[in-house]
Design a protein around this motif. Structure first.
Motif, mmCIF file in Angstrom:
data_model
loop_
_atom_site.group_PDB
_atom_site.id
_atom_site.type_symbol
_atom_site.label_atom_id
_atom_site.label_comp_id
_atom_site.label_asym_id
_atom_site.label_seq_id
_atom_site.Cartn_x
_atom_site.Cartn_y
_atom_site.Cartn_z
ATOM 1 N N ARG A 6 -14.520 -2.826 -9.382
ATOM 2 C CA ARG A 6 -14.671 -1.937 -7.779
ATOM 3 C C ARG A 6 -16.636 -2.034 -7.681
ATOM 4 O O ARG A 6 -17.139 -1.865 -6.673
ATOM 5 C CB ARG A 6 -14.680 -0.275 -8.728
ATOM 6 N N LEU A 28 -11.987 -7.185 -9.337
ATOM 7 C CA LEU A 28 -11.065 -5.380 -9.966
ATOM 8 C C LEU A 28 -12.122 -5.123 -10.401
ATOM 9 O O LEU A 28 -12.481 -3.684 -10.314
ATOM 10 C CB LEU A 28 -10.067 -5.893 -11.317
ATOM 11 N N HIS A 80 -3.395 -2.661 4.114
ATOM 12 C CA HIS A 80 -4.434 -2.873 4.418
ATOM 13 C C HIS A 80 -5.275 -3.413 5.786
ATOM 14 O O HIS A 80 -5.788 -2.484 6.465
ATOM 15 C CB HIS A 80 -5.094 -4.470 2.957
ATOM 16 N N GLU A 95 -4.369 -7.442 -8.255
ATOM 17 C CA GLU A 95 -3.783 -6.820 -9.335
ATOM 18 C C GLU A 95 -2.223 -7.185 -9.122
ATOM 19 O O GLU A 95 -1.599 -8.387 -9.751
ATOM 20 C CB GLU A 95 -3.401 -5.483 -9.802
ATOM 21 N N ALA A 96 -1.928 -6.977 -7.344
ATOM 22 C CA ALA A 96 -0.329 -7.389 -7.802
ATOM 23 C C ALA A 96 -0.707 -9.123 -7.400
ATOM 24 O O ALA A 96 0.435 -9.388 -8.272
ATOM 25 C CB ALA A 96 -0.023 -6.938 -6.200
ATOM 26 N N LEU A 111 1.279 -4.701 -0.190
ATOM 27 C CA LEU A 111 -0.325 -4.109 -0.004
ATOM 28 C C LEU A 111 -1.193 -4.733 1.248
ATOM 29 O O LEU A 111 -1.507 -4.041 2.203
ATOM 30 C CB LEU A 111 -1.039 -4.717 -0.993
ATOM 31 N N GLU A 161 -10.721 -0.711 -3.079
ATOM 32 C CA GLU A 161 -10.133 0.468 -3.214
ATOM 33 C C GLU A 161 -8.603 -0.998 -3.255
ATOM 34 O O GLU A 161 -7.761 -0.818 -4.404
ATOM 35 C CB GLU A 161 -9.942 1.589 -3.393
ATOM 36 N N THR A 162 -8.522 -1.060 -1.729
ATOM 37 C CA THR A 162 -7.612 -1.658 -1.371
ATOM 38 C C THR A 162 -7.230 -3.243 -1.995
ATOM 39 O O THR A 162 -5.974 -3.660 -2.522
ATOM 40 C CB THR A 162 -6.964 -1.153 -0.016
ATOM 41 N N HIS A 163 -8.456 -3.592 -1.829
ATOM 42 C CA HIS A 163 -8.110 -4.931 -2.471
ATOM 43 C C HIS A 163 -8.137 -5.390 -3.534
ATOM 44 O O HIS A 163 -7.508 -6.389 -4.343
ATOM 45 C CB HIS A 163 -10.136 -5.889 -2.124
ATOM 46 N N LEU A 164 -8.584 -4.498 -4.332
ATOM 47 C CA LEU A 164 -8.611 -4.482 -6.143
ATOM 48 C C LEU A 164 -6.718 -4.360 -6.114
ATOM 49 O O LEU A 164 -6.331 -5.065 -6.397
ATOM 50 C CB LEU A 164 -8.753 -3.329 -6.448
ATOM 51 N N GLY A 165 -6.326 -3.382 -5.500
ATOM 52 C CA GLY A 165 -4.831 -3.257 -5.317
ATOM 53 C C GLY A 165 -4.034 -4.607 -5.307
ATOM 54 O O GLY A 165 -2.550 -4.776 -5.949
ATOM 55 N N ILE A 166 -4.403 -5.134 -3.707
ATOM 56 C CA ILE A 166 -3.917 -6.664 -3.878
ATOM 57 C C ILE A 166 -3.428 -7.656 -4.844
ATOM 58 O O ILE A 166 -3.495 -8.768 -4.883
ATOM 59 C CB ILE A 166 -4.715 -7.333 -2.069
#
Ligand SMILES: [Zn+2]
Length: 268
Positions: free
Chosen positions: A158, A156, A245, A228-229, A241, A221-226
């Motif tokens: 960045r 998370l 990605h 979080e999910a 996601l 950025e997409t790793h971060l979204g995954i």
């Protein structure tokens, strides 16, 4: 014939090249002496609960213990060395030691099979999406919420993962680190090993053929979204996601692989 090289391309059966995939008649093939030695060494590693880096017995000791020729012993150890399961330091003070269980090595073996069978990169990408979305979904469904948080929280941050002039090897390792952490949360080591082998294979080839660094900020950025999910336990979102990605990564790969995409996976 024009090939559809979009990530969405679904190649049923691929090109009609390569050696036909056999039905599995070698299932009951008896082991050769070298394979028996390899199996026994592995059994000893397990039985003695050895860890990576632990020394194995000397060649002289193994010769006596396993009762095989020096040639068979060395061939057997070599079989395990190629898989990274043991390391052999040559010379005085050297000898075999326990290695690792690395899906990257499984990926290399698979690449050989894929290559000879004529399997294409498009087929590999399709399998990779299937594999990683499954792992991401399972990771989010992991019942241990604390473990999900613990494993995903590092991703998370960045700034920790953004390095504009990162070496390619460091970038690939860092990127793989995220996918390894997701896979480990799946709670299924069979899926973790076999499914991660595809990703390792793709990464190895992409790093050899091209360079994924131009899109690294987007990837972070997409790793971060995954992540979080997964922390929140949203299984479907994590899978979706992950799919998006990989399609992003695959689009870059396709650009860099060019015509190779429709051809067989190389054994690099
Ligand atoms: Zn990634």
């Amino acid at each position: 014939m024009a090939h559809d090289t979009t990530p969405q391309a679904r190649v049923a059966g691929g090109d009609a090249t390569g050696i036909p995939i056999a039905s599995g008649k070698s299932l009951l093939r008896p082991l050769k002496a070298a394979e028996v030695v390899a199996r026994d060494v592995v059994r000893d590693i397990t039985a003695n609960r050895l860890a990576p880096g632990d020394s194995l017995e000397s060649e002289a000791e193994m010769l006596q213990k396993y009762g095989v020729s020096r040639e068979s012993l060395r061939e057997g150890l070599r079989l395990l060395e190629v898989q990274g399961m043991i390391n052999i330091r040559r010379g005085p003070g050297g000898g075999p030691s326990v290695g690792t269980v690395d899906p990257g090595n499984l990926g290399r073996v698979e690449a050989l099979f894929f290559h000879l069978a004529g399997a294409t990169y498009q087929e590999l990408f399709q399998a990779w999406i299937l594999a990683e979305t499954t792992l991401a979904g399972l990771a989010a469904a992991n019942e241990d919420a604390d473990l999900r948080s613990e494993r995903m929280e590092p991703f998370l941050d960045r700034d920790a993962h953004r390095h504009e002039h990162q070496e390619l090897a460091d970038f690939v390792e860092g990127h793989e680190g995220f996918h390894a952490a997701v896979a480990a949360l799946s709670g299924n080591r069979v899926l973790e090993l076999t499914f991660r082998a595809y990703g390792q294979l793709v990464s190895h080839h992409v790093a050899t053929v091209g360079d994924p660094r131009p899109i690294q900020d987007a990837l972070v950025e997409t790793h971060l979204g995954i992540a979080e999910a997964i922390i929140r336990g949203y299984s479907d979102a994590a899978g979706q996601l992950m799919r998006e990605h990989l399609e992003e990564v695959i689009a870059i790969n396709i650009e860099q692989l060019g015509d190779l995409v429709a051809g067989p996976v190389e054994w690099l």
